[in-house]
Write a protein that holds these residues in place. Structure first.
Motif, mmCIF file in Angstrom:
data_model
loop_
_atom_site.group_PDB
_atom_site.id
_atom_site.type_symbol
_atom_site.label_atom_id
_atom_site.label_comp_id
_atom_site.label_asym_id
_atom_site.label_seq_id
_atom_site.Cartn_x
_atom_site.Cartn_y
_atom_site.Cartn_z
ATOM 1 N N PHE A 124 57.540 -31.782 20.045
ATOM 2 C CA PHE A 124 56.804 -31.065 21.072
ATOM 3 C C PHE A 124 55.402 -30.651 20.629
ATOM 4 O O PHE A 124 54.560 -30.329 21.469
ATOM 5 C CB PHE A 124 57.641 -29.920 21.623
ATOM 6 N N SER A 125 55.109 -30.757 19.340
ATOM 7 C CA SER A 125 53.732 -30.555 18.883
ATOM 8 C C SER A 125 52.867 -31.761 19.255
ATOM 9 O O SER A 125 51.644 -31.677 19.284
ATOM 10 C CB SER A 125 53.685 -30.329 17.371
ATOM 11 N N ARG A 126 53.519 -32.898 19.526
ATOM 12 C CA ARG A 126 52.808 -34.133 19.885
ATOM 13 C C ARG A 126 52.550 -34.231 21.384
ATOM 14 O O ARG A 126 51.823 -35.111 21.836
ATOM 15 C CB ARG A 126 53.605 -35.375 19.459
ATOM 16 N N LYS A 127 53.142 -33.355 22.160
ATOM 17 C CA LYS A 127 52.992 -33.414 23.622
ATOM 18 C C LYS A 127 51.550 -33.127 24.004
ATOM 19 O O LYS A 127 50.963 -32.160 23.544
ATOM 20 C CB LYS A 127 53.937 -32.414 24.283
ATOM 21 N N LYS A 128 51.000 -34.012 24.808
ATOM 22 C CA LYS A 128 49.586 -33.876 25.235
ATOM 23 C C LYS A 128 49.498 -33.115 26.533
ATOM 24 O O LYS A 128 50.322 -33.177 27.365
ATOM 25 C CB LYS A 128 48.954 -35.251 25.390
#
Length: 80
Positions: A76-80
């Motif tokens: 979820f840190s990669r969610k844009k």
């Protein structure tokens, strides 16, 4: 197992070579799978399956219940 509000299977699920996929919205997909004794976590930004995605981002974690929260955080840190 609930991790940060998301239902994620216990590590035994992955030890048995099962694959878990999920999505949020139309263009954020994720996948967790056992890859040579490591937990491979991947994300991609296309409304297609992992096998057809062009540029998935992946990270590897220990295959352990202790590592699952870090894997989910990474997703979820990669969610844009």
């Amino acid at each position: 197992m609930m991790i940060n509000g998301h239902d994620i299977p216990e590590i035994a699920f992955f030890e048995n070579k099962n694959v878990f996929t999920g999505s949020e919205g139309k263009n954020f997909r994720y996948r967790l799978a056992n890859s040579d004794g490591k937990l491979q976590v991947s994300v991609w930004y296309e409304d297609i399956c992992f096998e057809l995605s062009k540029n998935p981002e992946s990270e590897f974690f220990d295959l352990s219940n202790d590592a699952l929260p870090s894997a989910v955080d990474w997703i979820f840190s990669r969610k844009k």
